[in-house]
Design a protein around this motif. Structure first.
Motif, PDB file in Angstrom:
ATOM      1  N   LYS A 191      30.069  32.235  31.351  1.00  9.19           N
ATOM      2  CA  LYS A 191      31.459  31.796  31.255  1.00  9.19           C
ATOM      3  C   LYS A 191      31.749  30.611  32.169  1.00  9.19           C
ATOM      4  O   LYS A 191      32.528  29.718  31.804  1.00  9.19           O
ATOM      5  CB  LYS A 191      32.393  32.956  31.597  1.00  9.19           C
ATOM      6  N   ARG A 223      32.294  26.933  30.349  1.00 11.28           N
ATOM      7  CA  ARG A 223      33.743  27.106  30.269  1.00 11.28           C
ATOM      8  C   ARG A 223      34.397  26.108  29.315  1.00 11.28           C
ATOM      9  O   ARG A 223      35.508  26.339  28.847  1.00 11.28           O
ATOM     10  CB  ARG A 223      34.368  26.976  31.662  1.00 11.28           C
ATOM     11  N   ARG A 273      36.464  29.049  22.359  1.00  8.65           N
ATOM     12  CA  ARG A 273      36.172  29.939  21.248  1.00  8.65           C
ATOM     13  C   ARG A 273      36.466  29.281  19.907  1.00  8.65           C
ATOM     14  O   ARG A 273      35.781  29.529  18.926  1.00  8.65           O
ATOM     15  CB  ARG A 273      36.990  31.230  21.399  1.00  8.65           C
ATOM     16  N   PHE A 312      30.469  36.241  26.304  1.00  7.72           N
ATOM     17  CA  PHE A 312      30.440  35.463  27.537  1.00  7.72           C
ATOM     18  C   PHE A 312      30.025  36.364  28.690  1.00  7.72           C
ATOM     19  O   PHE A 312      30.495  37.497  28.807  1.00  7.72           O
ATOM     20  CB  PHE A 312      31.807  34.842  27.825  1.00  7.72           C
ATOM     21  N   PRO A 331      33.151  36.880  32.789  1.00  5.20           N
ATOM     22  CA  PRO A 331      34.252  35.944  32.572  1.00  5.20           C
ATOM     23  C   PRO A 331      34.962  35.458  33.827  1.00  5.20           C
ATOM     24  O   PRO A 331      35.816  34.603  33.737  1.00  5.20           O
ATOM     25  CB  PRO A 331      35.214  36.755  31.693  1.00  5.20           C
ATOM     26  N   GLN A 332      34.621  35.980  35.011  1.00  2.00           N
ATOM     27  CA  GLN A 332      35.283  35.513  36.223  1.00  2.00           C
ATOM     28  C   GLN A 332      34.849  34.079  36.515  1.00  2.00           C
ATOM     29  O   GLN A 332      33.884  33.835  37.236  1.00  2.00           O
ATOM     30  CB  GLN A 332      34.935  36.412  37.427  1.00  2.00           C
ATOM     31  N   ILE A 333      35.557  33.104  35.950  1.00  2.63           N
ATOM     32  CA  ILE A 333      35.100  31.718  36.021  1.00  2.63           C
ATOM     33  C   ILE A 333      35.206  31.144  37.422  1.00  2.63           C
ATOM     34  O   ILE A 333      34.626  30.106  37.706  1.00  2.63           O
ATOM     35  CB  ILE A 333      35.881  30.836  35.033  1.00  2.63           C
ATOM     36  N   CYS A 380      28.943  42.459  26.577  1.00  2.00           N
ATOM     37  CA  CYS A 380      29.925  42.877  25.567  1.00  2.00           C
ATOM     38  C   CYS A 380      29.878  44.359  25.227  1.00  2.00           C
ATOM     39  O   CYS A 380      30.657  44.823  24.383  1.00  2.00           O
ATOM     40  CB  CYS A 380      29.743  42.050  24.284  1.00  2.00           C
TER      41      CYS A 380
END
Length: 470
Positions: free
Chosen positions: A176, A180, A184, A199, A202-204, A271
């Protein structure tokens, strides 16, 4: 006295100063035990503690961003990798030193029967990737740290869509933070044809625990991997600038199933969906050509692997080398033990060569590497600065019996913090091919380090202090 009058009479600047000191102490009391529990190097631990004590309001968010290591709760949620072909978790005899060491980490043993090809040219890399996608019959698994939404990215998506429409399963797993920019909506046409997207973490805003692995797996039989991401700079041309110099490889053979296992584990973590392995009887038949004698070994590393196997085999290889250590990396920020190993190897009169970009795409590692390279050059190592563009390749050659290629840079982030995937090469022919590629790059390099300026000692001393934080 009313409340408003009382508030008005308060000495607010003094009160705010007191509150600032109290909050700084609270931050220190919370963070220092966490820093001590995490498995940093002693220098890294000391650097973080000093940063928290001296600059708590800067260090606290910075540590939350880049400070943690393997014992974070995020890392614990991902199940460890398990391989069915592991031969021994004790000390096996009669095998290569590195192979024996890796088996004690419950990683797959080295195996023969591989066709292996290096990918060094722009057209070769892009053409091989697209042909590999087009050759899929059952499944395509793609794991990338960075997936650009540029011309190359669109071309790859178009080929994936075509295979998905033909009934081939397509799984696309992206980090992610690195991807970034891959919105999507850019990948929506692939999803509409049945392709699947996930992804990783997701903690970008967290730069640790990133999935830096790069692989394309077709039918669990053929793998394309290395340091190559999906984007113009890796597979095409950037306007007004040449492409990056990079290194990829393709192989077919038993180790492909190890790469597939890594992908399945990463996908399930990202996921929550388990991907069953392809049934052997339905998978495409392996080639029986006579050149399938290459001996290789898959080496995953990161928080989902016990210990630090990649770091340990690099360290072991440097100490046991008898002839040469050649390193190619875009970023060179090793820790003190690795630096000491390289210095001793140089003092033993080994052929120590380090090839890296004259200017990388990140300035801070470029500055941090200078005092380290000066030390090694003074000890007898040769530093080659690639001057024809960005050098993004990653390779390690020890003597004539071992080479390591893959996604990992020669820095502490790749060795200790991120998820990486490497491949050990034991076949002399494969190692000679990597040696030839290395030597072909030398005419495009310069070996002179930048001259020291008046205050460089002070600046480089500061960089040495913060190097464990990079």
């Amino acid at each position: 006295m009313s409340l408003l009058q009382w508030l008005h009479r308060l000495e607010w600047p003094l009160l705010l100063n007191y509150l600032g000191v109290i909050l700084g102490i609270v931050f220190a009391l919370i963070l220092i035990p966490r820093i001590l529990r995490h498995k940093h190097s002693p220098a890294g631990t000391l650097a973080w503690i000093l940063a928290v004590l001296l600059f708590p309001y800067i260090a606290a968010p910075l540590y939350a961003l880049i400070g943690g290591r393997k014992i974070q709760s995020l890392a614990r949620r991902k199940k460890p990798l398990r391989f069915a072909k592991t031969q021994s978790e004790t000390c096996p005899t009669g095998t290569h030193t590195v192979d024996a060491l890796l088996q004690t980490y419950a990683l797959p043993s080295a195996a023969n029967g591989h066709r292996f090809f290096l990918l060094t040219g722009r057209e070769e890399r892009s053409q091989t990737l697209l042909e590999l996608i087009d050759s899929a019959r059952q499944r395509i698994d793609v794991l990338m740290y960075l997936f650009r939404t540029d011309e190359i990215g669109r071309q790859v998506v178009e080929h994936l869509i075509a295979k998905s429409q033909a009934g081939v399963q397509v799984h696309l797993l992206l980090d992610k933070m690195g991807s970034r920019s891959a919105a999507r909506r850019f990948l929506e046409p692939l999803l509409q044809t049945g392709g699947k997207l996930a992804f990783f973490l997701p903690q970008i805003f967290r730069s640790n625990l990133r999935n830096h692995r790069k692989m394309v797996i077709v039918d669990e039989k053929i793998v394309m991997a290395g340091g190559i991401n999906i984007g113009n700079e890796y597979l095409g041309w950037i306007r007004r600038r040449p492409i990056w110099e990079d290194l990829g490889f393709v192989f077919e053979g038993p180790a492909a199933s190890d790469y597939a296992e890594v992908f399945r584990t990463d996908w399930e973590f990202a996921c929550g969906e388990a991907i069953p392995p392809l049934r052997p009887e339905s998978a495409p038949a392996a080639s029986t050509e006579t050149d399938r004698s290459g001996r290789v070994q898959a080496v995953p590393s990161g928080p989902d692997v016990e210990g630090d196997p990649l770091y340990d085999i690099i360290m072991t290889s440097i100490f046991t080398a008898r002839e040469r250590i050649w390193i190619v990396t875009p970023y060179f920020v090793p820790d003190d033990p690795l630096m000491q190993a390289l210095r001793l190897a140089a003092h033993r009169c080994l052929d120590i060569r380090i090839l890296l970009p004259e200017k990388s795409d990140h300035r801070l590692p470029d500055w941090a590497r200078l005092p380290l390279l000066r030390e090694l050059q003074a000890a007898g190592a040769v530093v080659h600065f690639y001057s024809a563009g960005m050098m993004h390749a990653k390779a390690f050659i020890r003597d004539r019996d071992l080479a390591v290629v893959g996604s990992a840079n020669f820095d502490m982030r790749s060795f200790f913090l991120n998820y990486e995937m490497s491949l050990c090469l034991y076949d002399p022919e494969h190692i000679r091919g990597l040696e030839t590629w290395f030597l072909d790059l030398i005419p495009k390099t310069v070996s002179k380090l930048p001259a020291k300026r008046k205050y460089d000692d002070l600046f480089e001393g500061f960089l040495r202090m913060i190097a464990p934080l990079l």
